[in-house]
Design an enzyme around this catalytic site. Structure first.
Site, PDB file in Angstrom:
ATOM      1  N   ASN A 187      42.391  -1.947 -59.265  1.00  0.00           N
ATOM      2  CA  ASN A 187      42.446  -3.126 -58.937  1.00  0.00           C
ATOM      3  C   ASN A 187      43.161  -2.932 -57.896  1.00  0.00           C
ATOM      4  OD1 ASN A 187      41.623  -5.309 -56.975  1.00  0.00           O
ATOM      5  ND2 ASN A 187      39.926  -5.698 -58.201  1.00  0.00           N
ATOM      6  N   SER A 274      30.900  -6.137 -61.750  1.00  0.00           N
ATOM      7  CA  SER A 274      32.187  -5.192 -62.554  1.00  0.00           C
ATOM      8  C   SER A 274      31.707  -3.940 -62.436  1.00  0.00           C
ATOM      9  CB  SER A 274      32.292  -5.797 -64.273  1.00  0.00           C
ATOM     10  OG  SER A 274      31.207  -4.851 -64.846  1.00  0.00           O
ATOM     11  N   THR A 275      33.522  -3.281 -62.699  1.00  0.00           N
ATOM     12  CA  THR A 275      34.359  -2.311 -62.477  1.00  0.00           C
ATOM     13  C   THR A 275      33.410  -1.564 -63.833  1.00  0.00           C
ATOM     14  OG1 THR A 275      36.255  -2.854 -61.913  1.00  0.00           O
ATOM     15  CG2 THR A 275      35.913  -0.503 -62.603  1.00  0.00           C
ATOM     16  N   HIS A 323      31.912 -11.556 -61.198  1.00  0.00           N
ATOM     17  CA  HIS A 323      31.159 -11.564 -61.534  1.00  0.00           C
ATOM     18  C   HIS A 323      30.491 -12.159 -62.796  1.00  0.00           C
ATOM     19  CE1 HIS A 323      33.445  -8.294 -60.454  1.00  0.00           C
ATOM     20  NE2 HIS A 323      34.731  -8.674 -61.538  1.00  0.00           N
TER      21      HIS A 323
END
Length: 353
Positions: A187, A274-275, A323
């Site tokens: 990020n 979310s990642t 998230h």
């Protein structure tokens, strides 16, 4: 006149009755045919699930005795491919984003960026993933459940290992999370917080990436406008220090947008994916066998019930209202129970060697 009145009332009654039936039909019909087509399950509640009762229910659904269901796996992979298509769209490339095209920020769709030659030159020429399917992928989340898990060897055994947000590696964590890395995400806020946006000395930042070797460094450069300049500074910094550093690639905002639409159709309502969920989705398209570690978003251990830290390396609180981690976990658990991917919870067996 008296003879006409009953007839008129009957006509009005029938018209009203047909109108009611019409609106009932509309209310029960799918509003979006595309959503109805891509969703192969009943939609979940659009609210994040909270409370210990829900966690207990999820644990009852989980089984560590997992077996892949080939038909379900192929069905979900096809769904991903038809919706978001990681092989052609996941990464911004010179082939899918030519000079003159526009990149629309997935986090702020009202803003876009025209691709000019200097920016175009930072894109990889073609998608960097292996053209054939990989045999196995491990996606490593950063949950506190990985601390003291002894899962390092299992994680490193995969052909392709994906890690999230530049989580720390090294001898301190090797036993639990391994060291092998082929792709790692970051990020841009990390560079701002830890390295002053790379506006000062850059060598400490470059040295911090040595544990990741020549892996791919995936940046969401086009999610929000402020992400772009700092992501480009990362690109140019690593280009200047090219020796044994990760290769920077950019996440395609169109891919993220399409993927978010798919997960929304399956019940996920959150400001952002979310990642971890993005990487898990990517892995299903790239790999024939997908394993997830560190994807446990709750505050206590699923078997020992001991309190967990937020991450395996620290207890820094996660951002709220961005998230919906518990709902994401429930969606991943459903894929686990259907034999699509293998969600690992708890400790890994330690080999006697």
């Amino acid at each position: 006149m008296r003879a006409v009145l009953p007839r008129l009332l009957t006509i009005l009654f029938l018209a009203s009755f047909c109108s009611v039936l019409f609106w009932v039909f509309l209310s029960n019909s799918p509003r979006d045919p595309h959503t109805a087509a891509v969703s192969d399950k009943t939609k979940l509640s659009c609210k994040p699930h909270k409370g210990n009762n829900n966690v207990s229910r999820l644990l009852r659904l989980y089984s560590s005795k997992w077996r892949k269901h080939e038909s379900n796996f192929k069905k979900f992979r096809l769904l991903l491919s038809n919706t978001s298509n990681a092989f052609s769209k996941a990464i911004v490339t010179q082939s899918n984003t030519p000079v003159g095209s526009k990149l629309v920020f997935d986090g702020d769709p009202k803003k876009s960026l025209e691709v000019k030659q200097p920016l175009f030159n930072t894109f990889v020429k073609k998608q960097p993933f292996k053209s054939g399917k990989l045999e196995s992928c491990t996606v490593v989340g950063n949950g506190g459940i990985l601390a003291n898990s002894s899962c390092g060897k299992e994680i490193d055994a995969a052909e392709f290992v994906i890690r999230c947000n530049l989580a720390p590696l090294g001898k301190v964590h090797e036993k639990d999370v391994g060291n092998k890395t082929h792709l790692v995400t970051a990020n841009p806020s990390i560079f701002q917080e830890k390295y002053k946006g790379l506006m000062e000395r850059r060598r400490p930042f470059v040295e911090s990436l040595h544990p990741y070797g020549n892996s791919l460094l995936l940046l969401p450069a086009f999610s929000f406008a402020p992400n772009t300049p700092i992501s480009l500074r990362v690109y140019y910094t690593l280009e200047d220090f090219r020796k044994a550093t990760p290769q920077v690639i950019f996440l395609n905002p169109d891919y993220v947008k399409r993927l978010a639409g798919l997960w929304k159709s399956r019940g996920l309502c959150a400001a952002r994916l979310s990642t971890g969920l993005i990487m898990a989705s990517l892995a299903v398209e790239l790999c024939d066998n997908v394993h997830l570690y560190g994807f446990w978003p709750f505050e206590f251990h699923p078997t020992t019930r001991q309190k967990l830290s937020n991450h395996y390396y620290d207890n820094r609180p996660c951002k709220k209202n961005v998230h919906s981690m518990s709902t994401e976990f429930e969606l991943l658990l459903e894929l686990h129970t259907r034999g699509v991917l293998h969600l690992h919870l708890g400790e890994c067996p330690v080999n006697s060697d």
